[in-house]
Design a protein around this motif. Structure first.
Motif, PDB file in Angstrom:
ATOM      1  N   VAL A 165      43.241  46.481  41.146  1.00 58.36           N
ATOM      2  CA  VAL A 165      43.880  47.200  40.043  1.00 58.36           C
ATOM      3  C   VAL A 165      44.716  48.331  40.625  1.00 58.36           C
ATOM      4  N   GLN A 166      45.990  48.345  40.256  1.00 57.99           N
ATOM      5  CA  GLN A 166      46.936  49.363  40.714  1.00 57.99           C
ATOM      6  C   GLN A 166      47.584  50.011  39.491  1.00 57.99           C
ATOM      7  N   PRO A 167      48.240  51.162  39.660  1.00 63.46           N
ATOM      8  CA  PRO A 167      48.891  51.809  38.514  1.00 63.46           C
ATOM      9  C   PRO A 167      49.962  50.938  37.841  1.00 63.46           C
ATOM     10  N   ASP A 168      50.618  50.071  38.606  1.00 63.47           N
ATOM     11  CA  ASP A 168      51.691  49.261  38.027  1.00 63.47           C
ATOM     12  C   ASP A 168      51.318  47.791  37.842  1.00 63.47           C
ATOM     13  N   GLY A 169      50.031  47.469  37.959  1.00 62.37           N
ATOM     14  CA  GLY A 169      49.617  46.089  37.743  1.00 62.37           C
ATOM     15  C   GLY A 169      48.202  45.814  38.205  1.00 62.37           C
ATOM     16  N   TYR A 170      47.823  44.566  38.087  1.00 61.37           N
ATOM     17  CA  TYR A 170      46.471  44.157  38.477  1.00 61.37           C
ATOM     18  C   TYR A 170      46.485  42.683  38.850  1.00 61.37           C
ATOM     19  N   SER A 171      45.414  42.265  39.493  1.00 60.37           N
ATOM     20  CA  SER A 171      45.185  40.843  39.744  1.00 60.37           C
ATOM     21  C   SER A 171      43.690  40.614  39.851  1.00 60.37           C
ATOM     22  N   PHE A 172      43.284  39.423  39.465  1.00 60.48           N
ATOM     23  CA  PHE A 172      41.892  39.031  39.667  1.00 60.48           C
ATOM     24  C   PHE A 172      41.820  37.513  39.752  1.00 60.48           C
ATOM     25  N   ALA A 173      40.739  37.051  40.357  1.00 67.94           N
ATOM     26  CA  ALA A 173      40.484  35.618  40.475  1.00 67.94           C
ATOM     27  C   ALA A 173      38.986  35.418  40.603  1.00 67.94           C
ATOM     28  N   TYR A 174      38.517  34.317  40.024  1.00 69.22           N
ATOM     29  CA  TYR A 174      37.113  33.965  40.208  1.00 69.22           C
ATOM     30  C   TYR A 174      36.948  32.452  40.147  1.00 69.22           C
ATOM     31  N   GLU A 175      35.815  32.009  40.679  1.00 65.62           N
ATOM     32  CA  GLU A 175      35.451  30.601  40.668  1.00 65.62           C
ATOM     33  C   GLU A 175      33.944  30.517  40.504  1.00 65.62           C
ATOM     34  N   THR A 176      33.479  29.596  39.666  1.00 59.19           N
ATOM     35  CA  THR A 176      32.047  29.441  39.441  1.00 59.19           C
ATOM     36  C   THR A 176      31.591  28.040  39.846  1.00 59.19           C
TER      37      THR A 176
END
Length: 104
Positions: free
Chosen positions: A34-45
């Motif tokens: 998470v950054q001030p100008d955006g975000y990213s995330f990923a997950y796998e189950t």
């Protein structure tokens, strides 16, 4: 005797193919930034579910600032088929594209 062995083999195959209890699903991977100008995330189950998403703030210093999000998620449905949704979301709304894969 062969009849009993066949019945046992069929029962074992049915039990092995039974859906997982949702409480038994394990998280295999999780990443987040998470950054001030955006975000990213990923997950796998462990049940085959995957998701990745990235959001970016466009024109952050203006009155026209908008968040643009791109991503993809996939899962294995009860029918055994893999479904994938790729999407973008922003000033033009949510725009998904779906695809159907092969059975597991």
């Amino acid at each position: 005797m062969l009849k009993y062995v066949t019945v046992l083999a069929v029962l074992a195959a049915l039990c092995a193919g039974a859906p997982q209890n949702p409480q038994d699903v394990q998280i295999l991977r999780f990443d987040s930034d998470v950054q001030p100008d955006g975000y990213s995330f990923a997950y796998e189950t462990s049940d085959g579910t995957k998701r990745q998403e990235e959001g970016k703030l466009d024109n952050p210093q203006s009155d026209e600032a908008a968040l643009t999000v791109t991503g993809e998620y996939s899962y294995v449905a009860p029918d055994g088929k893999h479904y994938t949704v790729t999407f973008t979301a922003g000033p033009n709304g949510f725009q998904p594209k779906t695809s159907l894969g092969q059975k597991k």
